[in-house]
Design a protein around this motif. Structure first.
Motif, PDB file in Angstrom:
ATOM      1  N   CYS A 209      54.858  52.289  -6.367  1.00 33.56           N
ATOM      2  CA  CYS A 209      53.890  53.416  -7.406  1.00 33.56           C
ATOM      3  C   CYS A 209      53.096  52.376  -8.328  1.00 33.56           C
ATOM      4  CB  CYS A 209      54.903  54.151  -8.071  1.00 33.56           C
ATOM      5  SG  CYS A 209      55.515  55.572  -7.361  1.00 33.56           S
ATOM      6  N   ASP A 210      53.607  51.277  -8.858  1.00 33.90           N
ATOM      7  CA  ASP A 210      53.146  50.061  -9.883  1.00 33.90           C
ATOM      8  C   ASP A 210      52.030  49.491  -9.036  1.00 33.90           C
ATOM      9  OD1 ASP A 210      54.596  51.118 -11.785  1.00 33.90           O
ATOM     10  OD2 ASP A 210      55.954  49.281 -11.705  1.00 33.90           O
ATOM     11  N   ARG A 211      52.264  49.171  -7.968  1.00 38.34           N
ATOM     12  CA  ARG A 211      51.125  48.530  -6.797  1.00 38.34           C
ATOM     13  C   ARG A 211      50.192  49.314  -6.139  1.00 38.34           C
ATOM     14  NH1 ARG A 211      54.028  47.592  -2.623  1.00 38.34           N
ATOM     15  NH2 ARG A 211      52.623  49.105  -1.572  1.00 38.34           N
ATOM     16  N   GLU A 212      50.624  50.523  -6.115  1.00 35.48           N
ATOM     17  CA  GLU A 212      49.293  51.350  -5.545  1.00 35.48           C
ATOM     18  C   GLU A 212      48.730  52.270  -6.609  1.00 35.48           C
ATOM     19  OE1 GLU A 212      48.718  51.682  -2.127  1.00 35.48           O
ATOM     20  OE2 GLU A 212      49.861  49.972  -1.877  1.00 35.48           O
ATOM     21  N   SER A 213      49.096  52.071  -7.658  1.00 35.87           N
ATOM     22  CA  SER A 213      48.571  53.116  -8.887  1.00 35.87           C
ATOM     23  C   SER A 213      48.656  54.554  -8.651  1.00 35.87           C
ATOM     24  CB  SER A 213      47.070  52.787  -9.222  1.00 35.87           C
ATOM     25  OG  SER A 213      46.947  51.538  -9.622  1.00 35.87           O
ATOM     26  N   TRP A 214      49.885  54.803  -7.891  1.00 35.52           N
ATOM     27  CA  TRP A 214      50.285  56.213  -7.525  1.00 35.52           C
ATOM     28  C   TRP A 214      50.975  56.863  -9.002  1.00 35.52           C
ATOM     29  CZ3 TRP A 214      53.740  54.658  -2.765  1.00 35.52           C
ATOM     30  CH2 TRP A 214      52.844  54.729  -1.656  1.00 35.52           C
ATOM     31  N   PRO A 215      50.807  57.994  -9.108  1.00 32.93           N
ATOM     32  CA  PRO A 215      51.572  58.624 -10.471  1.00 32.93           C
ATOM     33  C   PRO A 215      53.050  58.148 -10.395  1.00 32.93           C
ATOM     34  CG  PRO A 215      50.523  60.283  -9.034  1.00 32.93           C
ATOM     35  CD  PRO A 215      50.514  59.109  -8.283  1.00 32.93           C
ATOM     36  N   ASN A 216      53.450  57.563 -11.641  1.00 31.93           N
ATOM     37  CA  ASN A 216      54.585  57.060 -11.742  1.00 31.93           C
ATOM     38  C   ASN A 216      55.890  57.892 -12.176  1.00 31.93           C
ATOM     39  OD1 ASN A 216      54.063  57.434 -14.413  1.00 31.93           O
ATOM     40  ND2 ASN A 216      53.995  55.469 -15.153  1.00 31.93           N
ATOM     41  N   ILE A 217      55.616  59.394 -11.775  1.00 36.19           N
ATOM     42  CA  ILE A 217      56.744  60.227 -12.147  1.00 36.19           C
ATOM     43  C   ILE A 217      57.756  59.795 -11.051  1.00 36.19           C
ATOM     44  CG2 ILE A 217      57.566  62.747 -11.997  1.00 36.19           C
ATOM     45  CD1 ILE A 217      54.461  63.329 -12.740  1.00 36.19           C
ATOM     46  N   ASN A 218      58.811  59.514 -11.301  1.00 37.60           N
ATOM     47  CA  ASN A 218      60.088  59.120 -10.848  1.00 37.60           C
ATOM     48  C   ASN A 218      61.321  59.341 -11.356  1.00 37.60           C
ATOM     49  OD1 ASN A 218      61.467  57.687  -8.448  1.00 37.60           O
ATOM     50  ND2 ASN A 218      60.984  55.578  -9.187  1.00 37.60           N
ATOM     51  N   HIS A 219      62.126  60.125 -11.030  1.00 36.32           N
ATOM     52  CA  HIS A 219      63.443  60.377 -11.781  1.00 36.32           C
ATOM     53  C   HIS A 219      64.815  59.544 -10.994  1.00 36.32           C
ATOM     54  CE1 HIS A 219      61.408  63.450 -14.374  1.00 36.32           C
ATOM     55  NE2 HIS A 219      60.809  63.692 -13.340  1.00 36.32           N
ATOM     56  N   LEU A 220      65.478  59.259 -11.679  1.00 38.73           N
ATOM     57  CA  LEU A 220      66.862  58.776 -11.139  1.00 38.73           C
ATOM     58  C   LEU A 220      68.181  59.378 -11.871  1.00 38.73           C
ATOM     59  CD1 LEU A 220      68.416  56.696  -9.536  1.00 38.73           C
ATOM     60  CD2 LEU A 220      68.415  55.219 -11.573  1.00 38.73           C
ATOM     61  N   LEU A 221      68.613  59.981 -10.806  1.00 34.84           N
ATOM     62  CA  LEU A 221      70.274  60.695 -11.490  1.00 34.84           C
ATOM     63  C   LEU A 221      71.217  59.460 -11.044  1.00 34.84           C
ATOM     64  CD1 LEU A 221      69.965  64.421 -10.201  1.00 34.84           C
ATOM     65  CD2 LEU A 221      69.531  63.579 -12.247  1.00 34.84           C
ATOM     66  N   VAL A 222      71.854  59.169 -12.097  1.00 33.28           N
ATOM     67  CA  VAL A 222      72.972  58.414 -11.911  1.00 33.28           C
ATOM     68  C   VAL A 222      74.402  59.017 -11.498  1.00 33.28           C
ATOM     69  CG1 VAL A 222      74.367  56.395 -12.891  1.00 33.28           C
ATOM     70  CG2 VAL A 222      71.998  56.620 -13.457  1.00 33.28           C
ATOM     71  N   ARG A 223      74.740  58.404 -10.415  1.00 34.22           N
ATOM     72  CA  ARG A 223      76.023  59.228  -9.729  1.00 34.22           C
ATOM     73  C   ARG A 223      77.160  58.643 -10.634  1.00 34.22           C
ATOM     74  NH1 ARG A 223      75.355  59.987  -3.180  1.00 34.22           N
ATOM     75  NH2 ARG A 223      77.829  60.092  -3.413  1.00 34.22           N
ATOM     76  N   THR A 224      78.162  59.567 -11.228  1.00 32.68           N
ATOM     77  CA  THR A 224      79.302  59.440 -11.809  1.00 32.68           C
ATOM     78  C   THR A 224      80.359  59.877 -11.115  1.00 32.68           C
ATOM     79  OG1 THR A 224      77.961  58.342 -13.677  1.00 32.68           O
ATOM     80  CG2 THR A 224      80.291  58.820 -13.918  1.00 32.68           C
ATOM     81  N   GLY A 225      81.414  59.107 -10.613  1.00 33.05           N
ATOM     82  CA  GLY A 225      82.705  59.965 -10.251  1.00 33.05           C
ATOM     83  C   GLY A 225      82.516  60.615  -8.932  1.00 33.05           C
ATOM     84  N   TYR A 226      81.345  60.598  -8.164  1.00 31.16           N
ATOM     85  CA  TYR A 226      81.198  61.020  -6.758  1.00 31.16           C
ATOM     86  C   TYR A 226      80.319  60.026  -6.043  1.00 31.16           C
ATOM     87  CZ  TYR A 226      76.703  62.883  -8.105  1.00 31.16           C
ATOM     88  OH  TYR A 226      75.436  63.247  -8.413  1.00 31.16           O
TER      89      TYR A 226
END
Length: 226
Positions: A209-226
């Motif tokens: 996204c940074d290199r291509e100038s794409w929209p930088n909406i990008n979510h990370l869900l951190v897995r905990t316990g599974y």
């Protein structure tokens, strides 16, 4: 006064998610969208067999309610714009560094590309999975030049063992990159927000996204316990 629309999630890069991840996505987004299994066709004479499983098979009630949407097709030959973006990933030193580090350390990325518990066909040889993966972790692959033309050229029978390793590493690069390029394409076309629970793919997509100038909406869900 009109209420703002709730955001809609596009899960990436896989076509299935852990049920706990899906539960968390549904608590945060109005709908959750899934692609089908990505079966790329690199040449007219080669291809990958697609798996027919979908998230909706386990959650038919979510399909019926409209909260789970599936069926986005990302298989077949790479369109020119996708192929060009893949080549830019493969020629980006930082993207390549992130990929190789994840290949060496991230079991989730490894399992998405290979099945280390099974033997792998490398060229004309059958190699135990752990030994094949260890060879692919060699740092020489990180700095080796790759593009789609080279990977397609290696997509043939009668490869030597070394050529086979070069092909497997190149194919892993292409599959990873293509899954992220399709993420951007689907998100843009359908006004969806990309979400993953894989830190490795999150970092790779962020770099693209940074290199291509794409929209930088990008979510990370951190897995905990599974």
């Amino acid at each position: 006064m009109n209420q703002p629309r709730q955001p809609r999630a596009l899960f990436y890069p896989f076509h299935l998610s852990h049920p706990d991840t899906l539960t968390r996505l549904l608590a945060r987004f109005a709908t959750v969208h899934f692609r089908d299994f990505m079966a790329l066709q690199l040449t007219p004479m080669s291809g990958v067999t697609a798996f027919q499983d979908r998230m909706g098979m386990s959650f038919p009630e979510l399909i019926a309610s409209g909260r789970l949407v599936q069926g986005y097709d990302v298989s077949g030959p790479l369109r020119p714009a996708v192929a060009a973006a893949v080549d830019r990933d493969l020629q980006d030193p930082l993207w390549r560094q992130l990929f190789h580090a994840a290949l060496c350390r991230n079991r989730r990325l490894q399992r998405g590309l290979f099945e280390p518990s099974h033997s792998l066909r490398i060229g004309d040889s059958l190699v135990p999975g752990p030994a094949a993966l260890l060879r692919l972790m060699d740092d020489s692959f990180r700095s080796q030049s790759y593009d789609l033309t080279q990977v397609r050229r290696l997509c043939r029978n009668n490869l030597t063992l070394e050529e086979g390793y070069c092909f497997e590493y190149g194919l892993a690069l292409v599959k990873t990159s293509a899954s992220l390029v399709y993420t951007q394409t689907l998100a843009s076309t359908h006004q969806l927000q990309p979400v993953t629970d894989s830190p490795a793919h999150f970092a790779l997509y962020a770099q693209s996204c940074d290199r291509e100038s794409w929209p930088n909406i990008n979510h990370l869900l951190v897995r905990t316990g599974y």
